[in-house]
Design an enzyme around this catalytic site. Structure first.
Site, PDB file in Angstrom:
ATOM      1  N   TYR A  33       0.939  -1.230  -0.012  1.00 15.72           N
ATOM      2  CA  TYR A  33       0.024   0.024   0.178  1.00 15.72           C
ATOM      3  C   TYR A  33       0.988   1.124   0.165  1.00 15.72           C
ATOM      4  CZ  TYR A  33       0.831   0.725   5.109  1.00 15.72           C
ATOM      5  OH  TYR A  33       1.095   1.245   6.253  1.00 15.72           O
ATOM      6  N   LYS A 148       6.357  -2.024   1.824  1.00 15.63           N
ATOM      7  CA  LYS A 148       5.390  -1.543   2.480  1.00 15.63           C
ATOM      8  C   LYS A 148       3.984  -2.555   2.386  1.00 15.63           C
ATOM      9  CE  LYS A 148       3.038   3.065   3.209  1.00 15.63           C
ATOM     10  NZ  LYS A 148       3.297   3.359   4.548  1.00 15.63           N
ATOM     11  N   GLU A 180      11.701   2.399  14.675  1.00 11.96           N
ATOM     12  CA  GLU A 180      10.874   3.255  14.219  1.00 11.96           C
ATOM     13  C   GLU A 180       9.538   3.336  14.733  1.00 11.96           C
ATOM     14  OE1 GLU A 180       9.886   2.736  10.015  1.00 11.96           O
ATOM     15  OE2 GLU A 180       9.832   0.628  10.417  1.00 11.96           O
ATOM     16  N   LEU A 205      10.771   1.236   7.354  1.00 12.14           N
ATOM     17  CA  LEU A 205      10.323   1.574   6.206  1.00 12.14           C
ATOM     18  C   LEU A 205      11.037   2.888   5.560  1.00 12.14           C
ATOM     19  CD1 LEU A 205       7.935   1.151   4.234  1.00 12.14           C
ATOM     20  CD2 LEU A 205       6.830   3.008   5.239  1.00 12.14           C
TER      21      LEU A 205
HETATM   22  N1  PLP Z   1       7.597   3.792   8.947  1.00 16.48           N
HETATM   23  C1  PLP Z   1       6.644   3.064   8.978  1.00 16.48           C
HETATM   24  C2  PLP Z   1       6.567   1.602   9.670  1.00 16.48           C
HETATM   25  C3  PLP Z   1       5.270   3.535   8.344  1.00 16.48           C
HETATM   26  O1  PLP Z   1       4.235   2.829   8.419  1.00 16.48           O
HETATM   27  C4  PLP Z   1       5.274   4.840   7.883  1.00 16.48           C
HETATM   28  C5  PLP Z   1       4.200   5.265   7.116  1.00 16.48           C
HETATM   29  O2  PLP Z   1       3.416   4.745   6.874  1.00 16.48           O
HETATM   30  C6  PLP Z   1       6.524   5.471   7.770  1.00 16.48           C
HETATM   31  C7  PLP Z   1       7.699   4.985   8.488  1.00 16.48           C
HETATM   32  C8  PLP Z   1       6.577   6.793   7.218  1.00 16.48           C
HETATM   33  O3  PLP Z   1       6.563   6.751   6.045  1.00 16.48           O
HETATM   34  P1  PLP Z   1       6.153   7.636   4.926  1.00 16.48           P
HETATM   35  O4  PLP Z   1       7.107   9.154   5.344  1.00 16.48           O
HETATM   36  O5  PLP Z   1       6.490   7.562   3.483  1.00 16.48           O
HETATM   37  O6  PLP Z   1       4.678   8.183   5.160  1.00 16.48           O
END
Ligand code: PLP
Length: 285
Positions: A33, A148, A180, A205
């Site tokens: 996603y 993701k 994170e 991520l």
């Molecule tokens: N880390 C995780 C586990 C996430 O689910 C997300 C966003 O959904 C992020 C980091 C941040 O990513 P982004 O800046 O692309 O939204």
């Protein structure tokens, strides 16, 4: 208001938006996603979200649901049909419908492709204004967090654990250091003013907002160090914050009951948030 949702080529009222009970997204979390923020009717960081979608699809050998141009057109159509100017667009690609089997379906099973909008009332939420209170939890997710996937059960449990402790969100800890947040990347600002965040790997991520944050920090003359940090180091930091497409840059004011810095949102996080929003709006599509 009932939304118009996109499902496999059709724009339908949400009550009619359906996937099969045999969809592999439901049975195996065999799906990826993206979430793209919308402000003033503009899609923020859209090319970055598409690049990461391509990477997630390739890593799982999932078929592509279309070209970036096709996907952008669906985003725009959904914004128009739902009169959405502020919120998000959620996009999901699954391996499609097949009889339940660990082995992937052969040949030409089409992916399921779903998008829907989520409205947001305020940009400056309570969390953005007052900062987040964080609880630490062990990171018990699988080993490919750089993909993701919709496999979000553990992050959801971790967030519920934080809520049950009266906090806003959880930071996950593995081998003694923070990976994170449940749905965001984690940062601290040391007493020397250096921004520290974990380097990219399979452990986290690869946030799209993280890329923009690092660019903004460099342009603002701030030093960014990519390395792991502990909860104790975070508690001793001058500031802490998170980034995500949903929260932009949001300050963290407390970790495991200990106030960070003054216990109020710090000036560096506030500045980076303003810089991020300015740049994201300038480059938004
Ligand atoms: N880390 C995780 C586990 C996430 O689910 C997300 C966003 O959904 C992020 C980091 C941040 O990513 P982004 O800046 O692309 O939204």
């Amino acid at each position: 208001m009932s939304r118009i949702v996109y499902v496999n080529g059709a724009y339908v009222p949400e009550a009619e938006a359906k996937l099969s009970v045999f969809d592999r997204g439901l049975l195996f979390a065999d799906a990826v996603y993206e979430v793209t923020a919308v402000i003033d009717g503009k899609l923020l960081d859209f090319p970055g979200h598409m690049a990461r979608l391509r990477r997630s699809l390739a890593e799982l050998r999932l078929p592509s649901p279309g070209s970036d141009e096709d996907i952008l057109a669906v985003h725009r159509e959904l914004l128009t049909r739902n009169a959405l100017t502020q919120g998000h667009i959620y996009l999901m690609v699954t391996r499609g419908e097949a009889d339940r089997d660990f082995v992937w379906p052969k040949g030409d099973t089409p992916p399921s492709f779903v998008l829907f909008t989520q409205k947001r009332d305020a940009i400056e939420t309570r969390e953005a204004l007052e900062g987040l209170r964080i609880a630490s939890v062990p990171d018990l997710r699988w080993g490919r967090r750089d993909i993701k996937t919709v496999q979000l059960l553990y992050p959801s449990l971790a967030k519920m654990e934080a809520k049950s402790r009266g906090k806003d969100d959880a930071w996950m800890v593995e081998d003694g250091t923070v990976t994170e947040g449940t749905s965001n990347n984690a940062y601290i600002v040391t007493r020397e003013g250096t921004i520290v965040t974990r380097a990219l790997s399979h452990a986290i991520l690869h946030g799209i907002t993280r890329v923009a944050l690092m660019r903004g920090a460099n342009e603002a003359g701030l030093t960014v160090e990519e390395r792991p940090f502990t909860i104790a180091e975070a508690q001793d930091a001058q500031e802490a914050f998170i980034t995500s497409a949903g929260a932009f840059v949001t300050p963290v004011v407390e970790i495991d009951d200990k106030p960070i810095g003054t216990g109020k949102p710090g000036p560096i996080a506030r500045r980076l948030r303003a810089l991020y929003l300015e740049e994201a709006l300038r480059t938004g599509l």
